[in-house]
Design an enzyme around this catalytic site. Structure first.
Site, PDB file in Angstrom:
ATOM      1  N   ARG A   1      -5.123   3.001   4.361  1.00  0.00           N
ATOM      2  CA  ARG A   1      -5.549   3.753   3.308  1.00  0.00           C
ATOM      3  C   ARG A   1      -4.625   3.025   2.415  1.00  0.00           C
ATOM      4  NH1 ARG A   1      -0.511   4.405   2.041  1.00  0.00           N
ATOM      5  NH2 ARG A   1      -1.244   4.850   0.007  1.00  0.00           N
TER       6      ARG A   1
ATOM      7  N   ALA B   1      -5.615   0.302  -1.810  1.00  0.00           N
ATOM      8  CA  ALA B   1      -6.772  -0.343  -1.836  1.00  0.00           C
ATOM      9  C   ALA B   1      -6.642  -1.552  -0.926  1.00  0.00           C
ATOM     10  CB  ALA B   1      -7.246  -0.731  -3.475  1.00  0.00           C
TER      11      ALA B   1
ATOM     12  N   ARG C   1     -15.261   4.346   1.734  1.00  0.00           N
ATOM     13  CA  ARG C   1     -15.245   5.404   0.534  1.00  0.00           C
ATOM     14  C   ARG C   1     -15.380   4.343  -0.799  1.00  0.00           C
ATOM     15  NH1 ARG C   1      -8.321   5.764   0.897  1.00  0.00           N
ATOM     16  NH2 ARG C   1      -9.217   7.709  -0.652  1.00  0.00           N
TER      17      ARG C   1
ATOM     18  N   ASP D   1      -6.340   1.536  -7.308  1.00  0.00           N
ATOM     19  CA  ASP D   1      -8.211   0.945  -6.486  1.00  0.00           C
ATOM     20  C   ASP D   1      -8.476   0.622  -7.365  1.00  0.00           C
ATOM     21  OD1 ASP D   1      -6.460   3.503  -5.445  1.00  0.00           O
ATOM     22  OD2 ASP D   1      -7.885   2.715  -3.579  1.00  0.00           O
TER      23      ASP D   1
ATOM     24  N   LYS E   1      -4.921   6.985  -7.682  1.00  0.00           N
ATOM     25  CA  LYS E   1      -4.421   7.992  -6.639  1.00  0.00           C
ATOM     26  C   LYS E   1      -4.689   9.874  -8.323  1.00  0.00           C
ATOM     27  CE  LYS E   1      -4.836   8.946  -3.965  1.00  0.00           C
ATOM     28  NZ  LYS E   1      -5.915   9.324  -2.829  1.00  0.00           N
TER      29      LYS E   1
HETATM   30  O1  MRU Z   1      -6.025   8.151  -1.022  1.00  0.00           O
HETATM   31  P1  MRU Z   1      -5.114   6.343  -1.396  1.00  0.00           P
HETATM   32  O2  MRU Z   1      -4.343   6.453   0.076  1.00  0.00           O
HETATM   33  O3  MRU Z   1      -5.998   5.543  -0.380  1.00  0.00           O
HETATM   34  O4  MRU Z   1      -5.250   5.925  -2.615  1.00  0.00           O
HETATM   35  C1  MRU Z   1      -4.374   4.822  -2.295  1.00  0.00           C
HETATM   36  C2  MRU Z   1      -3.699   4.518  -4.378  1.00  0.00           C
HETATM   37  O5  MRU Z   1      -4.087   5.598  -5.020  1.00  0.00           O
HETATM   38  C3  MRU Z   1      -2.535   3.532  -4.376  1.00  0.00           C
HETATM   39  O6  MRU Z   1      -2.250   3.510  -5.728  1.00  0.00           O
HETATM   40  C4  MRU Z   1      -3.231   2.104  -4.440  1.00  0.00           C
HETATM   41  O7  MRU Z   1      -4.594   1.636  -3.882  1.00  0.00           O
HETATM   42  C5  MRU Z   1      -2.902   0.577  -5.543  1.00  0.00           C
HETATM   43  S1  MRU Z   1      -2.540   0.426  -2.944  1.00  0.00           S
HETATM   44  C6  MRU Z   1      -1.642  -0.569  -3.149  1.00  0.00           C
END
Ligand code: MRU
Length: 360
Positions: A54, A56, A97, A247, A258
């Site tokens: 997980r 991005a 996703r 993301d 998030k």
């Molecule tokens: O649901 P997730 O754990 O994939 O969400 C991740 C996030 O919200 C991160 O802050 C985002 O992807 C940036 S990662 C460098």
């Protein structure tokens, strides 16, 4: 250089070794470090869906390698069949996703690369080898993007500061230094003493399970707090700076991250605390004009009605579980990229920093 910034004990989210893809199962952290071999494209899709991988950039890297996993059995097939499978597997992986733009970005890059290379490729096996090399390039380039954000963002972190972050935009979410954590790793290596506050990040606890775990291993002073403590910590004067990941950043600078990030941004504005977003160019979506156009993933209700596998809500209760929210650009002090820090107005500053990407 990065090797010295990160502890050797910290496992990588994704790797490609001797023609095989491996994925760290982040759902089992911090209790167990389990690295799984990806045998099929379904394994990779499932890994992305259930958040074994997980964050991005890591999702993008996983998708690029995932295409290679999908195409491996087609190396002896005619090129047209190989290309059809590439298209099919790309659509399939893209469906895992919706919010992180890096997923579609990496898959598009792999497909465009295959289209450019097909004429010169002798057969499917040769094209497959080129695609593996391209996936490795995506992975390696992400290390440089993280390093760039680290160097550009580190000067924001001053001696004695309290820095709040949300979710995990760390090493585990990328190839190496992370996005929001990259400035922290660089500042820490430069000897700056600061404190990090890691939001627990309900419902899946990426802050508790992942961010506090990785920063602790790196020897960075980290304090874990639940999400509803942020206002109080800010009111107490403990937070001087917020850095989060993202993301997807829309062309106007609106930021999807998030769930809970928007609340942190509103609080930061109330308390006059700078709110920065660390974002590699691979996470800027110039085709999405504003945050209202960003698709927000809705996840299973059990993530909210259970805690630690135990039911904590009445049966059949209605549940809201959006995985992301959108912070409007006017709450963002700056967007830390590998090329520098963009500030408002973002519609022009992001384009000026990335003219090639904006034109694509
Ligand atoms: O649901 P997730 O754990 O994939 O969400 C991740 C996030 O919200 C991160 O802050 C985002 O992807 C940036 S990662 C460098």
């Amino acid at each position: 250089m990065n090797k010295e910034l990160l502890p050797a004990s910290l496992p990588r989210a994704v790797s490609w070794q001797e023609g095989e893809m491996f994925m760290l199962d982040q759902t089992r952290l911090p209790l167990e470090t389990v690295i799984e071999k990806m045998e099929t494209v379904e394994d990779v899709w499932q890994g992305i869906k259930v958040l074994k991988v997980r964050g991005a950039p890591a999702i993008g890297i996983a998708a690029a390698y995932g295409l290679c996993v999908a195409l491996k059995p087609y190396r002896a097939q005619p090129l047209d069949l190989f290309m059809r499978e590439l298209e099919k597997s790309s659509d399939y992986l893209d469906s895992a996703r919706p919010t992180a733009v890096n997923l579609g970005w990496a898959l598009r890059r792999m497909k465009n690369f295959a289209s450019r290379m097909i004429d010169g490729a002798e057969n499917s096996a040769a094209l497959y080898d080129l695609l593996v090399a391209e996936a490795i390039r995506i992975h390696e380039e992400d290390k440089a993007l993280c390093r760039g954000m680290g160097e550009n963002g580190a000067p924001l972190i001053k001696e004695g500061m309290g820095v709040l972050t949300h979710c995990n935009a760390g090493s585990l979410a990328t190839s190496e230094l992370g996005t929001a954590t990259a400035p922290m790793y660089v500042a820490h290596a430069a000897g700056v003493k600061f404190r990090v506050y890691a939001d627990e990040t309900r419902p899946l606890l990426q802050g508790a399970r992942l961010t506090s775990w990785e920063l602790q291993q790196a020897g960075i002073d980290v304090t874990l707090n639940t999400d509803n403590m942020v206002a109080h910590l800010m009111a107490q004067g403990l937070i001087d700076l917020v850095i989060v990941g993202t993301d997807r950043v829309a062309a106007n600078g609106d930021v999807a991250n998030k769930i809970g990030t928007l609340g942190v941004a509103i609080l930061a504005q109330h308390f006059g605390i700078p709110f920065y977003v660390a974002c590699p160019s691979s996470t800027i979506d110039f085709d999405t004009m504003s945050g209202t156009d960003i698709p927000i993933e809705q996840r299973e209700s059990e993530e909210v009605t259970e805690f630690g596998m135990r039911r904590t809500a009445p049966e059949a209760v209605k549940v809201a579980n959006p995985a992301f929210d959108v912070t409007p650009a006017d709450l963002v002090t700056g967007i830390i990229t590998e090329k520098g820090i963009a500030v408002a107005p973002y519609a022009s500053s992001l384009r000026n920093l990335f003219p090639k990407e904006a034109a694509e």
